[in-house]
Design a protein around this motif. Structure first.
Motif, PDB file in Angstrom:
ATOM      1  N   THR A  80     -22.471   7.455  13.461  1.00 19.10           N
ATOM      2  CA  THR A  80     -21.836   8.693  13.007  1.00 19.10           C
ATOM      3  C   THR A  80     -22.712   9.894  13.350  1.00 19.10           C
ATOM      4  N   SER A 107     -21.772  12.936  15.783  1.00 19.39           N
ATOM      5  CA  SER A 107     -21.645  14.296  15.259  1.00 19.39           C
ATOM      6  C   SER A 107     -22.340  15.308  16.166  1.00 19.39           C
ATOM      7  N   ASN A 161     -21.344  21.365  16.285  1.00 21.10           N
ATOM      8  CA  ASN A 161     -20.355  21.049  15.250  1.00 21.10           C
ATOM      9  C   ASN A 161     -20.798  21.557  13.888  1.00 21.10           C
ATOM     10  N   TYR A 162     -22.093  21.422  13.598  1.00 22.48           N
ATOM     11  CA  TYR A 162     -22.609  21.856  12.298  1.00 22.48           C
ATOM     12  C   TYR A 162     -22.583  23.375  12.186  1.00 22.48           C
ATOM     13  N   THR A 213     -10.618  13.960  11.668  1.00 18.94           N
ATOM     14  CA  THR A 213     -10.861  12.807  12.530  1.00 18.94           C
ATOM     15  C   THR A 213      -9.568  12.199  13.031  1.00 18.94           C
ATOM     16  N   GLY A 242     -16.112  14.192  16.847  1.00 25.55           N
ATOM     17  CA  GLY A 242     -17.428  14.823  16.713  1.00 25.55           C
ATOM     18  C   GLY A 242     -17.509  15.640  15.432  1.00 25.55           C
ATOM     19  N   ARG A 243     -16.492  16.456  15.201  1.00 26.96           N
ATOM     20  CA  ARG A 243     -16.495  17.317  14.029  1.00 26.96           C
ATOM     21  C   ARG A 243     -16.297  16.494  12.758  1.00 26.96           C
ATOM     22  N   ALA A 275     -17.303  13.500  12.329  1.00 25.01           N
ATOM     23  CA  ALA A 275     -18.587  12.839  12.067  1.00 25.01           C
ATOM     24  C   ALA A 275     -19.576  13.817  11.450  1.00 25.01           C
ATOM     25  N   ALA A 276     -19.511  15.082  11.868  1.00 26.28           N
ATOM     26  CA  ALA A 276     -20.419  16.082  11.293  1.00 26.28           C
ATOM     27  C   ALA A 276     -20.110  16.282   9.807  1.00 26.28           C
ATOM     28  N   THR A 301     -21.412  13.353   7.954  1.00 26.70           N
ATOM     29  CA  THR A 301     -22.869  13.391   7.828  1.00 26.70           C
ATOM     30  C   THR A 301     -23.287  14.333   6.700  1.00 26.70           C
TER      31      THR A 301
END
Lengths: 297, 427, 367
Positions: free
Chosen positions: C31, C35, C57-58, C330, C337-338, C340-341, C344
């Motif tokens: 993950t 991310s 993404n963050y 998702t 990617g987003r 997963a961010a 996280t």
């Protein structure tokens, strides 16, 4: 589990005091608040669709109507079966693994166990969203039944086996914890006596530890049964449609656009029934299981 | 007879036999096993339509066991999430519902997980029976066709009850400006909700009708090609008008499904509702109302002559567990017979032009009216229903509208929409 | 015990270790790396890896106009967590104390207060959604005893409390830390550890100065955007507390039963009132349980998903949560990617609560 082993059922005789009326009044008030939703579920699910009228929402049904249960059952029955097929093996396997792990960690301490154990426990707290994306890919990559041309016909994804595996794995930390705490209270002398008789790892487990494990198993089985039965996120993301558990199906039923509240309430009742039965029959152990979930209680 | 000749003959026989069996299997009962049909049709006319289709399919193919997996949630909002995780998990259903246009092309076709269906179109002669424009919406640049449309829906329809309007002394507004300045205050004074609106996706549904009404078909279409600048003053006025329209709606929007919102119009709690013509299916089938009396319709304000279209289609994913049954289902679904079974219940127009649209027993006054519009109007695609802008843009835009519903900040909404457009479609 | 046994023991534990290493840490790693990429549905289905894009993404989640929904979710999570913990602790402690009064039918009361815990959040959600219906449900309950019907919008309310600007969040965070430091400083002072108290006071003063000169806000410039605590979240709190306060009660009850009667009796003999006994003897002894309960409840509320999904459906922002948004980003938008961010960030929030707790409770056990 030091605190949890204190029996909760001790009743000490009261002396009648005036303040006690207030205590009972408060308790009964809370009781009514807690039972309000239950009352609503029961009266609504026994009503016919015509009777589910917003203005008469709190009134008792004019007659007992089982139609909504029949309707809800018709929709949810396959998922009810899926949930049973999932919960029985997943609970059994994770209980056995937890018992063995707990035995190892409580009685066969080896270097590094102090680091390993908290690392294992962390697994029971993580939000499952944090593993979901790679999990879907992982389950898809494990092929159970390959086709002749090398493609995969059945993978772990969308399959009851995948769901069982996932629930077993994420159940290991809690079952290990409960058994470890349980076995820690078994005196070492008991095992040492067995060891002198020449019993090894398995002998001690089989003849000394396992016979006294019943209460531990009951706690773990109740805990895992309710957790797995009630789980939703995995049910809606990795179960596909043929293995979909009942929580996902109930959510789907409740999202249906023409909202038949009587059927929804009957569905909620059916979904809740197994865990409620377990709870009512084995409630005392259930409380212990809950408290074990908080590590020290 | 030489050996060679003998073998040639044998081969020919074998080929003929296979062909014979193949062509037999198309219409006969050789198809069997489970067939999972994935959709978001769980209630009302649409579920009734799907069930009627499944019933007829079951007569034609008695050995096929149809599994109707429908995921609740209007416009497929939840179904698309479930489908996506299943596709990612390599567990596709045999066939699934998908909107024609962006929703099909920019996701599943782009990912290469759909089978081209040209063979069905050729064998069934559908290249002639389906409108060219519709086929191009479900085809890639190479001319591969990827799904079978079951219907045509119109998004920009406004519903009302004529007798109620008369009682409240209002008429159907011709433009959104008229609605905001005249109709809405009059209705509010009569203590009636001017416009019934439901949960998030129905708000986007309303937005696209407002955008079409304010911009006109050409500039609306330009939003999706880049010809209309999202930062322009025209788009500002779309958001302004949308804010004013929203202010004329009920406050408990997020708690209502589209049926709840439509129901409020019928109950006389609200005057108007903008919803696709599946509402006609709901009024006709579920509420048994008479068109023109129990309910009436017009193009949403300012969109006369424009047809905001969407089409429900079914495709064949690569790796469908029972491909044979899925192909049989798709052949059936595209036939005139199936479309005449489904569409009167669903409230949509048949996509297949061989369907019996002239039959007024099947297709009542509402459909006749809509069909005339479909064949004569300017056609544009729906955002809320996947014809344009599906995926990141649509979901981002849905969040913009959700925030806008709480703060009504036109400048912020437009600025973020511009940002979103650039992010998704910019260089 | 025997060395052979010890080796067997290790091999018995090994499969679990391997499984957890893969399914917890391996997948978390998956993950985490996802991310940092722009992986999305189409590429993933084609079997292509995402492009590495660093922390983009963050950054987007924290500061882009496109992600206001995520920031609303974070604010919602904080508010919901606070109100949920408060509600459960208050009602749990209250019930436990009441039940501890040597009452009749104790088992019946206990069973009824605890039974919602046996239910799925999905069941709870379905039932409470019915009760939150605007024109019926709880709103019309008062009419049963002749009172006028209520007019609450419950989970659909658009009202906000304590509005603040997102750009002020760095300052606010530093203030929260400052508050904690002051608390510890006072604690140290009470325990007569004057050196430590002085040091902590100096730190607190420094933090206060930083905020006074607006340093945190300037060091981490964030978007100017209005946020607030959504009143609608109280309905989620009610439903969740209905389910979980029995659990809190059981924890407190176990704690109360662990306090010997002799101790209380001794206090009474010394002239303490019944209230005084609770304030000075019982409550301090229950403190560790309060901490445990806060952590268990807190980690449940930080990852809540099913309850909100069932009550709210698609996306009413006033009750939206990161867990729900992660699911839709998702699987509906197909932006892995987003998604997963977001996952996280959820994991980090839970870890902040859980890791110190795990560490201390295991260290305590060892001692």
């Amino acid at each position: 589990m030091a605190a949890t082993s204190v029996p909760l059922g001790t009743t000490r005789r009261p002396a009648i005091k005036p303040g006690r009326i207030l205590i009972y009044a408060l308790l009964i008030l809370f009781l009514l608040l807690f039972l309000l939703p239950v009352y609503m579920v029961i009266i609504t699910s026994f009503k016919s669709f015509q009777e589910v009228d917003l203005s008469r929402m709190w009134q008792l049904p004019v007659s007992l109507n089982f139609e909504s249960f029949a309707r809800a059952w018709e929709v949810l029955a396959p998922n009810f079966a899926n949930s049973l097929l999932l919960v029985v093996p997943a609970t059994a396997i994770s209980a056995i693994i937890g018992s063995l792990n707990g035995y190892v960690l409580a009685k066969w301490r080896f270097p590094g166990a102090n680091i390993l154990f908290p690392l294992m426990l962390f697994g029971m707290f993580i939000p499952y969203q944090a593993i979901l994306i790679p999990l879907v890919q992982f389950l898809n990559s494990v092929c159970l039944v390959p086709n002749a041309d090398g493609t995969c016909s059945t993978s772990l994804y969308g399959n009851i086996f995948g769901l069982i595996l996932v629930h077993v794995v994420y159940g290991i930390p809690i079952t290990t914890l409960i058994f470890r705490n349980y076995y820690t209270e078994v005196p070492d002398e008991m095992l040492e006596a067995g060891a002198i008789d020449g019993s090894g790892f398995w002998g001690l487990y089989w003849y000394i530890v396992l016979p006294i494990s019943l209460p531990g198993f009951v706690v773990v089985i109740i805990w895992q049964f309710t957790q797995i039965w009630n789980e939703f996120l995995f049910g809606v993301t990795i179960a596909g449609s043929s293995a979909q558990p009942i929580t996902a199906a109930l959510q789907n039923l409740s999202g249906s656009q023409i909202v038949e509240w009587n059927v929804q309430m009957a569905g909620a009742f059916l979904t809740a029934l197994p865990t409620l039965l377990v709870y009512i029959l084995l409630g005392r152990f259930f409380i212990r299981g809950l408290l074990a979930g908080s590590i020290k209680g | 007879m030489s050996n060679r000749k003998f073998y040639a003959l044998l081969l020919l026989t074998a080929v003929l036999l296979t062909l014979g069996i193949a062509s037999l299997s198309v219409h006969a009962q050789d198809v069997s096993g489970d067939l999972e049909i994935f959709s978001w049709w769980v209630g009302g006319g649409e579920a009734a339509g799907l069930e009627a289709l499944i019933a007829r399919f079951g007569e034609l193919y008695p050995d096929v066991n149809v599994i109707n997996s429908a995921v609740a949630g209007g416009s497929g909002v939840n179904a698309q999430a479930v489908l996506s995780s299943r596709m990612q998990g390599g567990d596709p259903p045999d066939t699934f519902q998908v909107h024609a246009g962006s929703e099909l092309n920019d996701t599943w076709v782009a990912a290469g997980v759909m089978e081209p269906l040209n063979f069905i179109y050729e064998e069934e002669g559908w290249t002639e029976s389906y409108p060219e424009g519709l086929i191009s919406l479900i085809s890639d640049a190479e001319g591969n066709i990827y799904s079978v449309p079951v219907n045509i829906h119109r998004s920009n329809v406004m519903w009302y009850v004529p007798a109620n309007l008369e009682q409240w002394g209002v008429t159907v507004p011709a433009t959104w400006e008229e609605f905001v300045t005249t109709t809405c205050p009059a209705l509010l004074a009569a203590d009636v909700t001017p416009l019934a609106v439901g949960q998030a996706w129905t708000q986007m549904h309303l937005w696209e009708s407002v955008a079409l009404g304010v911009l006109g078909p050409e500039a609306y279409a330009g939003l999706w090609t880049g010809d209309t600048d999202w930062a322009s003053a025209e788009v500002t006025s779309v958001f302004e008008t949308y804010g004013q329209v929203l202010a004329c709606s009920n406050s408990d929007r997020d708690g209502l499904s589209w049926q709840d919102a439509s129901q409020r119009v019928i109950n006389g709690e609200a005057a108007f509702n903008v919803m696709g013509d599946w509402a006609a299916g709901y009024f006709l089938v579920d509420l048994a109302l008479e068109p023109g009396v129990g309910f009436a319709w017009s193009a949403s304000p300012g969109t006369e002559g424009a047809f905001l279209m969407l089409s429900d289609t079914f495709g064949l994913p690569v790796g469908a567990p029972n491909r044979e049954a899925a192909v049989a289902w798709l052949r059936f679904l595209g036939s005139a017979e199936a479309q005449d079974i489904f569409n009167p219940l669903k409230g949509s127009l048949p996509a297949n032009t061989d369907a019996d649209i002239e039959n007024t027993e099947l297709y009542n006054a509402y459909f006749q009216d809509a069909y005339t519009d479909w064949t004569t109007n300017a056609i544009v695609g729906s955002l809320a229903h996947g014809a344009v802008g599906y995926g990141e843009f649509k979901d981002g835009f849905s969040n913009i509208l959700a925030v806008f519903a709480t703060d009504g900040d036109v400048a912020a909404a437009q600025a973020i929409a511009v940002e979103l457009w650039n992010e998704v479609y910019g260089e | 015990m025997s060395k052979a046994g010890r080796i067997t023991a290790f091999f018995v534990l090994l499969p679990s270790i391997v499984l957890l290493a893969i399914f917890v840490y391996g997948l978390i790693w998956g993950t985490l790396t996802t991310s940092l990429t722009d992986l999305e549905r189409v590429a993933a289905l084609r079997g292509l890896p995402g492009q590495f894009i660093g922390a983009e993404n963050y950054e987007r989640l924290v500061n882009s106009g496109l992600e206001r929904r995520f920031r609303i979710d974070m604010v919602n999570t904080v508010f919901f967590t606070l109100s949920f913990i408060a509600a459960c602790l208050a009602s749990g402690l209250g019930l436990a104390v009441l039940i501890d009064q040597k009452i009749q039918f104790e088992g019946v009361f206990r069973t009824i207060f605890l039974f919602p815990m046996a239910l799925s959040f999905v069941v709870t959600g379905v039932v409470w959604r019915w009760l939150f219906q605007q024109n019926s449900g709880l709103n019309v309950l008062p009419t049963a005893i002749g009172l006028p019907a209520g007019n609450f919008s419950w989970h659909l309310s658009q009202d906000k409390l304590f509005t603040f600007n997102w750009a002020d969040v760095p300052n606010i965070l530093v203030m929260v830390v400052c508050g904690l430091v002051i608390y510890f400083a006072l604690n140290a002072y009470m325990k007569k550890k004057s050196q430590r108290a002085a040091f902590l006071a100096a730190v607190a003063f420094l933090l206060l100065m930083l905020v006074t000169f607006n340093v945190p806000n300037q060091a981490a410039p964030l978007r100017s955007e209005e946020h607030g605590f959504n009143v609608a979240l109280f309905s989620i709190t009610i439903a969740a507390a209905w389910q979980m306060s029995g659990y809190t009660m059981a924890m407190y009850l176990a704690g109360l039963r662990g306090i010997s009667d002799d101790l209380r009796e001794a206090a009474r003999v010394d002239g303490a009132t019944e209230l005084g006994v609770y304030r000075h003897i019982v409550l301090p002894l229950l403190q560790p349980i309060t901490l445990s309960a806060m952590i268990i409840l807190g980690h449940i509320s930080l990852k809540i998903f099913d309850l909100v999904y069932t009550i709210g459906g698609e996306n009413p922002l006033q009750i939206d949560m990161p867990g729900l948004y992660m699911y839709f980003v998702t699987f509906r938008s197909g932006d892995y990617g987003r998604g997963a961010a977001i996952a996280t960030i959820m994991l980090i929030m839970v870890a902040i609560v859980i890791v110190p707790y795990l560490a201390t409770s295991l260290r305590k056990e060892r001692n």
